[in-house]
Scaffold this motif. Structure first.
Motif, PDB file in Angstrom:
ATOM      1  N   GLU A  54      48.260  33.692  53.052  1.00 13.47           N
ATOM      2  CA  GLU A  54      47.576  32.606  52.358  1.00 13.47           C
ATOM      3  C   GLU A  54      46.198  32.354  52.963  1.00 13.47           C
ATOM      4  N   SER A  55      46.116  32.373  54.278  1.00 14.01           N
ATOM      5  CA  SER A  55      44.841  32.127  54.955  1.00 14.01           C
ATOM      6  C   SER A  55      43.835  33.247  54.663  1.00 14.01           C
ATOM      7  N   ILE A  56      44.310  34.479  54.631  1.00 17.82           N
ATOM      8  CA  ILE A  56      43.419  35.611  54.352  1.00 17.82           C
ATOM      9  C   ILE A  56      42.948  35.569  52.905  1.00 17.82           C
ATOM     10  N   ARG A  57      43.809  35.135  52.007  1.00 16.47           N
ATOM     11  CA  ARG A  57      43.387  35.023  50.610  1.00 16.47           C
ATOM     12  C   ARG A  57      42.322  33.951  50.445  1.00 16.47           C
ATOM     13  N   ASP A  58      42.380  32.910  51.270  1.00 16.50           N
ATOM     14  CA  ASP A  58      41.324  31.887  51.230  1.00 16.50           C
ATOM     15  C   ASP A  58      39.976  32.502  51.599  1.00 16.50           C
ATOM     16  N   ILE A  59      39.984  33.390  52.596  1.00 16.83           N
ATOM     17  CA  ILE A  59      38.749  34.085  52.983  1.00 16.83           C
ATOM     18  C   ILE A  59      38.260  34.970  51.830  1.00 16.83           C
ATOM     19  N   SER A  60      39.182  35.638  51.191  1.00 16.76           N
ATOM     20  CA  SER A  60      38.827  36.509  50.056  1.00 16.76           C
ATOM     21  C   SER A  60      38.178  35.718  48.940  1.00 16.76           C
ATOM     22  N   ARG A  61      38.763  34.548  48.631  1.00 14.72           N
ATOM     23  CA  ARG A  61      38.212  33.729  47.560  1.00 14.72           C
ATOM     24  C   ARG A  61      36.817  33.213  47.922  1.00 14.72           C
ATOM     25  N   ALA A  62      36.618  32.887  49.168  1.00 12.94           N
ATOM     26  CA  ALA A  62      35.319  32.360  49.604  1.00 12.94           C
ATOM     27  C   ALA A  62      34.203  33.387  49.412  1.00 12.94           C
ATOM     28  N   VAL A  63      34.465  34.637  49.808  1.00 15.01           N
ATOM     29  CA  VAL A  63      33.414  35.659  49.710  1.00 15.01           C
ATOM     30  C   VAL A  63      33.256  36.202  48.294  1.00 15.01           C
ATOM     31  N   SER A  64      34.277  36.034  47.470  1.00 16.12           N
ATOM     32  CA  SER A  64      34.197  36.577  46.107  1.00 16.12           C
ATOM     33  C   SER A  64      33.226  35.793  45.240  1.00 16.12           C
ATOM     34  N   THR A  65      33.015  34.522  45.579  1.00 17.23           N
ATOM     35  CA  THR A  65      32.150  33.667  44.755  1.00 17.23           C
ATOM     36  C   THR A  65      30.778  33.431  45.367  1.00 17.23           C
ATOM     37  N   ASP A  66      30.524  33.991  46.520  1.00 11.71           N
ATOM     38  CA  ASP A  66      29.242  33.746  47.207  1.00 11.71           C
ATOM     39  C   ASP A  66      28.711  35.083  47.738  1.00 11.71           C
TER      40      ASP A  66
END
Length: 586
Positions: free
Chosen positions: A39-51
C-alpha cells in the motif's frame, strides 16, 4: 510542483522507500507487513504518476534504482522460496493452506507494487530509463517474470484461483514496466532487446501466456524496439527465438472468432503495425521466408512448405496493399521470391492432392484431406500478382513512384514486373493451377450443360466427378479462383513479349482457349479469357500462328444432356462450327 518543492518531496519519498525496503526484507517479516508495504509503495507510484517534475527528480536520485534493484532481488528470493513447498513441489491447490496462500499472495502483491513504481518512474523519462537499465532491474524483472510464467504454465488447472489472479496481475505489470523502460530510448533498447534472443526467452514465454493484456504489452514492446531499426528488426528473422516470436505474433490474427475477446481484437492493430514496420525496415521476402525456419540458422532455406504464419502474413499483406499504394510489397523483389515460391509450393501441393483424390473419388472410394489453407493462400497470392501487374490503377501509381526514384518510366517498371513473372516461374504455376482446378472442378453451366478442362494443355474435357465431402469443400473454395488466375495471365501478357512467349511455352494458350466459355462458378471467365487471348496475340506472330493452326476436336462431354431437356442438341458442322438443331430433326 516547483523545482525546489519537487526535490524535497523526492528525497522524502526515497527515504520512505528505503524504510519500506529495510522492513520488508527483515528476517522476521510477515505477510501482513508485505501487504502494508504494498500500500505504501502504491502511494509513491500514484504520487509520481501525476507529477512529471517529481517523477524526474525521484528517478535521478543516484541511489534510487540500485535500491529498487536490491529490493526486487530480495522479492525474487522470497518468491522462489514461498512458491516452493519443499524445494521440489510448486505451490499448488492440493498443498495450498491458508498460511502458504497468504504469504504467496502478499509477496506477489509487493512485487507488483514495486514493478509499478519502476513503470511510472520510467514513463517518458529517458534518464530514468537509462539508470534503471544500468542498475540491472531488467535482469531481475526477467527472472521473476520467467519464474511466474513457468509456474503458471506448469500448473494451469491446479493453481489456487486467488494466487493465479495475483500472478497474472504481476506478470502484466512487469511487462508494462519492461515496455516503459525501453520505449523511445535506443540506448536502453540496444542493451535489453538482444537479451530476448539469446540469454532470455522471456518474450516467447509471455506470448505463450495466452493472456490478452500481457500479449498486448509484449506487442507494444516489440513494436517500439523494431520501429525504423533494421538491426533490432533482423533479430526477429535471424534467430531461432525471433522466428518463433514472429510466428506466434502473426498467428494471433487467425484466432477462432468464437473464442476471441475484445482485448484480442485490440491487439490486431499492434500486430499490423509490427508487420508494417518489419516489411518497411527489411525486405518483405526475408520475413516471409524466415517463417519456414525450425533450426537456428541464418542461411535462407528454399521455401518448401506453407505454414499458418505464412497465410497470416499474406492476409496482412493483402490488407496493407488495400490500405494504400505506399506499401513496400509493391517492390517486385517480394513478388519474384517469397510470393512466387509460395504459389509454386501451393500449386504443387494442390496437384498432388488432385492426383490422389480425383481417381479415388471416381472409383467411389472414401477420401480425406484438407487443402483449405492452401486454397486461401492461393487466392491471396493470385490477388497480389494481379494487383502489382496492373489490373488496378493504383499499380501504375506505384510503378510511377518506383520509376521516378531510378529515372525509369512507369511503363518500364511494369514491364520489369511482368518479365519477373516469367523468370520466377509464376506464369507456369498459374497455368498449372488452371489445369489442376479444372480437374477438381469442371466448368458448369447451370441448367444447360457441363464442360471440363483436360488434365493437360489440350482442348479435351473431363467428366464431372461424383459428390464427396472433401471434394465439395474444395470446389466451394475454388469459387472465382479460375478468374483470378486468368487475370494474372492476362495482365502478364499485356505488351510483354517475354510473358506471351512463356505462356505459349508452358502450354497455356490451349488452356486459356478452353476457358472461353460460360462457367457458373467463375463469372466473367469467358471475358477474361478472350482478353488474355487478345493480349497474347498482340504483336506476337508465333502465338497467332499457333492459335490459327488449332482445330475444334469436339464438344465438352455431357453438353447435350442439359440441352436435350429443351428439345435441342449441339453438334459440329463440316467446317468446325457449332450447330444447334432440334432433337426431332435427327
Amino acid at each position: 510542483m516547483a523545482q525546489y518543492a519537487a526535490e524535497s518531496e523526492a528525497l522524502r519519498l526515497y527515504a520512505a522507500l528505503e524504510l519500506i525496503v529495510t522492513a520488508s526484507t527483515a528476517a522476521t517479516v510477515t505477510p501482513e507487513a508485505w501487504v502494508s508495504a504494498s500500500e505504501s509503495i502504491r502511494d509513491i507510484s500514484r504520487a509520481v504518476s501525476t507529477d512529471e517534475i517529481l517523477r524526474k527528480k525521484l528517478g535521478i536520485i543516484p541511489a534510487m534504482f540500485p535500491l529498487v534493484s536490491h529490493f526486487l532481488s530480495a522479492i525474487r528470493g522470497f518468491t522462489m522460496r514461498i512458491y516452493s513447498v519443499d524445494d521440489s513441489d510448486e505451490l499448488i491447490a492440493t498443498e495450498c493452506g491458508y498460511v502458504t496462500w497468504k504469504a504467496a499472495d502478499s509477496i506477489t502483491m509487493l512485487c507488483t507494487a514495486t514493478f509499478q513504481v519502476v513503470r511510472n518512474l520510467c514513463a517518458a523519462v529517458p534518464e530514468a530509463q537509462i539508470l534503471s537499465c544500468q542498475s540491472g532491474i531488467h535482469k531481475v524483472l526477467d527472472d521473476i517474470l520467467i519464474y511466474h510464467s513457468d509456474w503458471m504454465k506448469k500448473y494451469p488447472a491446479k493453481t489456487c484461483a486467488g494466487i493465479k489472479k495475483s500472478v497474472h496481475a504481476c506478470i502484466q505489470m512487469g511487462t508494462q514496466t519492461l515496455a516503459n523502460m525501453m520505449t523511445s530510448n535506443p540506448i536502453v533498447q540496444n542493451k535489453i532487446w538482444p537479451r530476448f534472443f539469446g540469454e532470455s526467452e522471456l518474450l516467447l514465454l509471455l506470448l505463450d501466456t495466452r493472456d490478452s493484456k500481457t500479449i498486448k504489452y509484449v506487442l507494444l514492446c516489440i513494436y517500439n524496439c523494431i520501429y525504423n531499426d533494421s538491426a533490432r528488426s533482423s533479430l526477429l528473422i535471424q534467430t531461432a527465438v525471433g522466428r518463433k516470436i514472429l510466428h506466434i505474433i502473426l498467428t494471433q490474427i487467425d484466432s477462432d472468432p468464437q473464442t476471441t475477446s475484445e482485448a484480442s481484437d485490440d491487439n490486431f492493430d499492434i500486430i499490423y503495425a509490427i508487420f508494417k514496420a518489419l516489411i518497411t525496415t527489411l525486405p518483405p521476402s526475408n520475413s516471409f521466408k524466415a517463417l519456414c525456419f525450425t533450426k537456428p540458422s541464418t542461411e535462407y532455406q528454399h521455401l518448401n512448405t506453407i505454414t499458418r504464419a505464412h497465410l497470416c502474413f499474406l492476409k496482412l499483406a493483402d490488407a496493407d496493399m488495400n490500405a494504400g499504394n505506399d506499401s513496400a510489397l509493391w517492390d517486385d523483389a517480394f513478388a519474384s521470391t517469397g510470393a512466387a515460391c509460395a504459389l509454386k509450393v501451393m500449386t504443387a501441393s494442390l496437384e498432388r492432392f488432385a492426383e490422389t483424390v480425383v481417381p479415388a473419388v471416381a472409383n467411389g472410394e472414401v477420401v480425406e484431406g484438407r487443402v483449405g489453407a492452401d486454397l486461401e493462400a492461393i487466392v491471396l497470392l493470385l490477388a497480389y500478382f494481379t494487383r502489382i501487374l496492373g489490373e488496378e490503377g493504383v499499380s501504375m501509381e506505384s510503378a510511377a513512384r518506383e520509376g521516378s526514384a531510378a529515372n525509369n518510366s512507369a511503363a518500364q517498371v511494369m514491364d520489369r514486373r511482368r518479365c519477373s513473372m516469367v523468370n520466377s516461374g509464376v506464369i507456369e504455376a498459374v497455368v498449372k493451377f488452371l489445369v489442376v482446378a479444372g480437374a477438381l472442378e469442371p466448368q458448369k453451366v447451370g441448367g444447360i450443360g457441363k464442360s471440363g478442362i483436360s488434365g493437360g494443355s489440350g482442348m479435351g474435357s473431363s467428366p464431372a466427378l461424383p459428390g464427396n465431402p472433401v471434394l465439395d469443400s474444395i470446389r466451394n473454395g475454388l469459387y472465382m479462383m479460375k478468374v483470378d488466375a486468368m487475370k494474372v495471365l492476362c495482365t502478364s501478357a499485356f505488351k510483354c513479349k517475354a510473358a506471351q512467349d512463356e505462356i505459349r511455352r508452358v502450354g497455356g494458350i490451349p488452356v486459356i482457349l478452353n476457358h472461353c466459355t460460360i462457367d457458373d462458378q467463375n463469372p466473367f471467365i469467358k471475358e477474361w479469357s478472350v482478353f488474355a487471348i487478345r493480349n497474347l496475340c498482340d504483336g506476337n506472330l508465333e502465338n497467332q500462328r499457333l492459335i490459327e493452326s488449332m482445330e475444334v476436336v469436339g464438344l465438352p462431354e455431357g453438353q447435350n444432356e442439359g440441352l436435350a431437356a429443351h428439345g435441342v442438341r449441339a453438334g459440329l458442322s463440316e467446317d468446325g462450327r457449332v450447330r444447334i438443331t432440334p432433337v426431332d430433326a435427327e
